[in-house]
Every structure is written in structure tokens, then in C-alpha cells.
Design a protein around this motif. Structure first.
Motif, PDB file in Angstrom:
ATOM      1  N   UNK A 176       0.850  -1.188   0.000  1.00 16.88           N
ATOM      2  CA  UNK A 176       0.000   0.000   0.000  1.00 16.88           C
ATOM      3  C   UNK A 176       0.885   1.237   0.000  1.00 16.88           C
ATOM      4  N   UNK A 177       0.713   2.067  -1.011  1.00 11.59           N
ATOM      5  CA  UNK A 177       1.399   3.349  -1.110  1.00 11.59           C
ATOM      6  C   UNK A 177       0.363   4.464  -1.132  1.00 11.59           C
ATOM      7  N   UNK A 178       0.819   5.680  -0.874  1.00  8.65           N
ATOM      8  CA  UNK A 178      -0.096   6.826  -0.877  1.00  8.65           C
ATOM      9  C   UNK A 178      -0.816   6.930  -2.228  1.00  8.65           C
ATOM     10  N   UNK A 179      -0.074   6.691  -3.309  1.00 10.38           N
ATOM     11  CA  UNK A 179      -0.676   6.759  -4.641  1.00 10.38           C
ATOM     12  C   UNK A 179      -1.773   5.709  -4.806  1.00 10.38           C
ATOM     13  N   UNK A 180      -1.581   4.534  -4.197  1.00 15.12           N
ATOM     14  CA  UNK A 180      -2.618   3.498  -4.248  1.00 15.12           C
ATOM     15  C   UNK A 180      -3.902   3.965  -3.571  1.00 15.12           C
ATOM     16  N   UNK A 181      -3.730   4.626  -2.417  1.00 11.26           N
ATOM     17  CA  UNK A 181      -4.902   5.117  -1.690  1.00 11.26           C
ATOM     18  C   UNK A 181      -5.646   6.164  -2.509  1.00 11.26           C
ATOM     19  N   UNK A 182      -4.893   7.003  -3.221  1.00 16.21           N
ATOM     20  CA  UNK A 182      -5.536   7.992  -4.088  1.00 16.21           C
ATOM     21  C   UNK A 182      -6.302   7.304  -5.211  1.00 16.21           C
ATOM     22  N   UNK A 183      -5.685   6.297  -5.826  1.00 16.73           N
ATOM     23  CA  UNK A 183      -6.375   5.558  -6.885  1.00 16.73           C
ATOM     24  C   UNK A 183      -7.620   4.865  -6.351  1.00 16.73           C
ATOM     25  N   UNK A 184      -7.509   4.315  -5.142  1.00 19.77           N
ATOM     26  CA  UNK A 184      -8.627   3.571  -4.552  1.00 19.77           C
ATOM     27  C   UNK A 184      -9.800   4.467  -4.188  1.00 19.77           C
ATOM     28  N   UNK A 185      -9.543   5.764  -4.052  1.00 21.17           N
ATOM     29  CA  UNK A 185     -10.618   6.705  -3.726  1.00 21.17           C
ATOM     30  C   UNK A 185     -11.024   7.556  -4.926  1.00 21.17           C
ATOM     31  N   UNK A 186     -10.515   7.202  -6.112  1.00 27.21           N
ATOM     32  CA  UNK A 186     -10.966   7.850  -7.337  1.00 27.21           C
ATOM     33  C   UNK A 186     -10.290   9.151  -7.686  1.00 27.21           C
ATOM     34  N   UNK A 187      -9.096   9.391  -7.179  1.00 31.55           N
ATOM     35  CA  UNK A 187      -8.400  10.649  -7.482  1.00 31.55           C
ATOM     36  C   UNK A 187      -8.064  10.692  -8.972  1.00 31.55           C
ATOM     37  N   UNK A 188      -8.553  11.709  -9.706  1.00 34.41           N
ATOM     38  CA  UNK A 188      -8.352  11.743 -11.153  1.00 34.41           C
ATOM     39  C   UNK A 188      -6.914  11.993 -11.576  1.00 34.41           C
ATOM     40  N   UNK A 189      -6.080  12.461 -10.652  1.00 37.39           N
ATOM     41  CA  UNK A 189      -4.676  12.662 -10.993  1.00 37.39           C
ATOM     42  C   UNK A 189      -3.899  11.365 -11.063  1.00 37.39           C
ATOM     43  N   UNK A 190      -4.512  10.263 -10.595  1.00 38.05           N
ATOM     44  CA  UNK A 190      -3.852   8.957 -10.616  1.00 38.05           C
ATOM     45  C   UNK A 190      -4.551   8.009 -11.579  1.00 38.05           C
TER      46      UNK A 190
ATOM     47  N   UNK B   8       1.744   0.728 -13.762  1.00 37.40           N
ATOM     48  CA  UNK B   8       1.069  -0.287 -12.948  1.00 37.40           C
ATOM     49  C   UNK B   8       0.246   0.357 -11.831  1.00 37.40           C
ATOM     50  N   UNK B   9      -0.997  -0.061 -11.706  1.00 40.68           N
ATOM     51  CA  UNK B   9      -1.854   0.436 -10.640  1.00 40.68           C
ATOM     52  C   UNK B   9      -2.434   1.809 -10.885  1.00 40.68           C
ATOM     53  N   UNK B  10      -2.086   2.410 -12.011  1.00 38.08           N
ATOM     54  CA  UNK B  10      -2.638   3.725 -12.341  1.00 38.08           C
ATOM     55  C   UNK B  10      -3.764   3.542 -13.360  1.00 38.08           C
ATOM     56  N   UNK B  11      -3.419   3.381 -14.640  1.00 37.67           N
ATOM     57  CA  UNK B  11      -4.440   3.011 -15.623  1.00 37.67           C
ATOM     58  C   UNK B  11      -4.339   1.536 -15.992  1.00 37.67           C
TER      59      UNK B  11
END
Length: 332
Positions: free
Chosen positions: A46-60, A97-100
Motif C-alpha cells: 500500500x502506497x499513498x498513490x494506491x490510496x488515491x487511486x482507490x478513492x478515485x483521485x483523477x490525478x492517478x 502499474x496500478x494507475x491506468x
């Protein structure tokens, strides 16, 4: 190795009202994107970027449904271009990976074979994901300090955000490499944790920021690894010694940098950006080899909390609040 056609994954979905939901689902191998390399994932993180992706952050991440996880380690199920033999152990971090591209929070990933790195000798799959992108980013930061001429004999090296994933890894790697590390944190209760990792001194955020309203501050640091950004990074630059180097790899404080040019034109300070996603393959291999060898954190096995996919929900909320200490390992 036998390849399943159906596999478990954490899937993030976007609703019609722009809300996002997360759930464990069965997916089909054929739903994965293009790529020569199919990997049976054993561990992720789990990375901070993963948490952003998991909550729908459009920058990720913009395309949903989606499986996050910018880290993955496991065995090769198949590789259509022959770059890896079936059963070979590989690590995949960075790139898309994990982004798109569906990531390591699923039991399988399919990616271009160029994204795979053979598991370095000296690391288990589990070890590699305790390190993960956080350890790789910290290692790349140390390598860039070294390339810039910052040596153990140069003086103190500061690490900001020192209890987080990248920060704690940087403290441990720098200490293992022989540097005198000063760890900055807002969590006074974690001083013992940071000293166990190798920090020679632990200071507060307030101490780093003291005098930051001035154009320049007292020279203190031969180098620094900053994961915070914003006003913290500005203060670090203002207090870095003549000819020193600061690496920047995070923005948990702010993406803005409110600093003047004085550190650069009066003290010849260098600011080096760290990007773990598009790092050239040769450099990526060098960092991983050092992480498996001379830079391997002394307490690597103790630096992570281990969860399953089912246990990720609480950890996602915790990392977004800044409440995670060290690393969160995801066991699949």
C-alpha cells in the motif's frame, strides 16, 4: 505453473453520481490489458498513490473499474516474448502499474515484459514488497545524492516525513550506507522507531521550520531526502549547506514550493527530482541490486504491517490521514 482463468482482485468502481466503491470480486484473466508478461502476484503493498487511486483521485486513475496496486511481486505465469521463463520470480514497480493498468491488488497482472525486474538475489518476494516503490524511491534518492557527491563524510543528511513509507526506508538505507541521518517527524512518540532504523538524531518539524520566514537559514544539511514538499521543502533548501543536494520525491505537505532563488545562486544548492515510475532500466536494476545487498535495511522484516486484500480498507483510510508508520505489505 498452473494459471487460473478466474482470480480475486480488489476492484474500484465509479458510480453515476461520481462516488467510488471498493469491493473484492472475481475477475477473468482475459479482462486484463495487453502485455507479454503475465504474473501470478504473491505480494503487493500500500502506497499513498494506491490510496488515491482507490478513492478515485483523477490525478492517478481516470478509467474505472480499476484494480490499484503500483507494486507487485510473484511468479511468471507466461511470457510471450521469452524475456522470462515460466516460474521465474519477478518484481514489477512503477511505470503505469496500478494507475491506468490494473495493478497488484489482484492475483494476476499482465504488463509489458520490459516492466519486469528479476528478483534480486538476497531478497524474497515478501522482502521485495516490504521495500516496494517506497524502498525503491528512497534508494533512488540515496543514489542521486551519491552521484551529486554527498558522501557519509560530507555531513548530516536530513530525512523529512521520516515515519512514512519512503521516509522510514530512506532513514534505514542512509544509515546502512554509513551516513549520519537526522530524521524529522511530527510524531514524537515514534522517536524510538526511527532510532532503531538508524537515525542518529530525531527532530521535530518545528525545528526544521524555525526561521523559515527568512530568505536563508543557518546552514545545516549536507544533503536531504524530502518527501513532504511545500513549506517544509522550502525550509530544507534554505538550510542546506553550500554545494549540498536535496532530493524531492513527495507532496504530502503541498505541491507548491514557496522558495526564493537564494539557496541556488548564493549557496549552489541542487534540487533533484525523483521519479520512480519512468526510471531508466539500468538505473532501476542498480537500485534493486543495492537494496538486495549493501543497502538492505537492517530491520527490513520489522518495517511492515501485513494485511490481506480483505484488510486493506482500514489501511487506506489510515494512510490518507497520515497515520501509517513504515510499510503496509499486502499478502495475496
Amino acid at each position: 505453473m498452473e494459471t487460473m482463468t478466474r482470480f480475486k482482485a480488489l476492484v474500484v468502481e465509479k458510480g453515476a453520481d461520481n462516488t467510488f466503491t471498493r469491493s473484492l470480486k472475481q475477475r477473468d484473466i482475459n479482462e486484463l490489458g495487453a502485455g507479454e508478461l503475465l504474473v501470478r502476484v504473491r505480494y503487493s503493498s500500500l502506497n499513498y498513490k494506491d490510496a488515491l487511486s482507490a478513492t478515485g483521485h483523477p490525478g492517478v486513475t481516470r478509467q474505472f473499474p480499476h484494480t490499484p496496486g503500483i507494486d507487485a511481486a510473484g511468479e511468471v505465469a507466461s511470457c510471450s516474448d521469452g524475456s522470462f521463463a515460466p516460474g521465474a520470480q519477478v518484481v514489477v514497480t512503477g511505470h503505469d502499474l496500478g494507475m491506468e493498468t490494473d495493478g497488484g491488488w489482484g492475483e494476476y497482472i499482465r504488463v509489458p515484459s520490459s516492466w519486469g525486474v528479476p528478483l534480486p538475489a538476497g531478497l524474497s518476494l515478501r522482502d521485495s514488497m516490504i521495500l516496494g516503490t517506497a524502498g525503491f524511491t528512497a534508494g533512488l534518492s540515496v543514489l542521486k545524492l551519491e552521484w551529486a557527491g554527498v558522501r557519509p563524510e560530507s555531513g548530516d543528511v536530513l530525512v523529512t516525513g521520516a515515519t512514512g513509507g519512503v521516509g522510514s526506508m530512506a532513514v534505514s538505507i542512509l544509515a546502512k550506507a554509513g551516513y549520519r541521518v537526522v530524521a524529522a517527524t511530527g510524531k514524537a512518540a515514534d522517536e524510538g522507531f526511527l532510532r532503531d532504523l538508524g537515525a542518529a538524531e530525531v527532530i521535530s518539524r518545528a525545528e526544521v521550520m524555525a526561521g523559515a520566514e527568512r530568505a536563508l537559514m543557518k546552514e545545516r544539511w549536507a544533503g536531504a531526502v524530502d518527501v513532504v514538499g511545500g513549506e517544509m521543502l522550502a525550509a530544507v533548501l534554505k538550510s542546506t549547506r553550500y554545494g549540498g543536494t536535496v532530493t524531492c520525491c513527495g507532496l504530502v505537505g503541498s505541491a507548491e514550493l514557496p522558495v526564493n532563488v537564494h539557496p541556488f545562486i548564493l549557496r549552489a544548492v541542487t534540487l533533484v527530482g525523483i521519479d520512480s515510475s519512468r526510471c531508466p532500466s539500468a538505473t532501476r536494476l542498480e537500485v534493486w541490486q543495492r537494496l538486495a545487498g549493501p543497502w538492505r535495511p537492517a530491520l527490513l522484516g520489522q518495517m511492515a504491517t501485513e494485511v490481506t486484500l480483505e484488510g486493506l480498507e482500514d489501511e487506506i483510510s489510515r494512510i490518507l490521514r497520515g497515520g501509517v508508520r513504515g510499510r503496509v505489505l499486502v499478502q495475496l
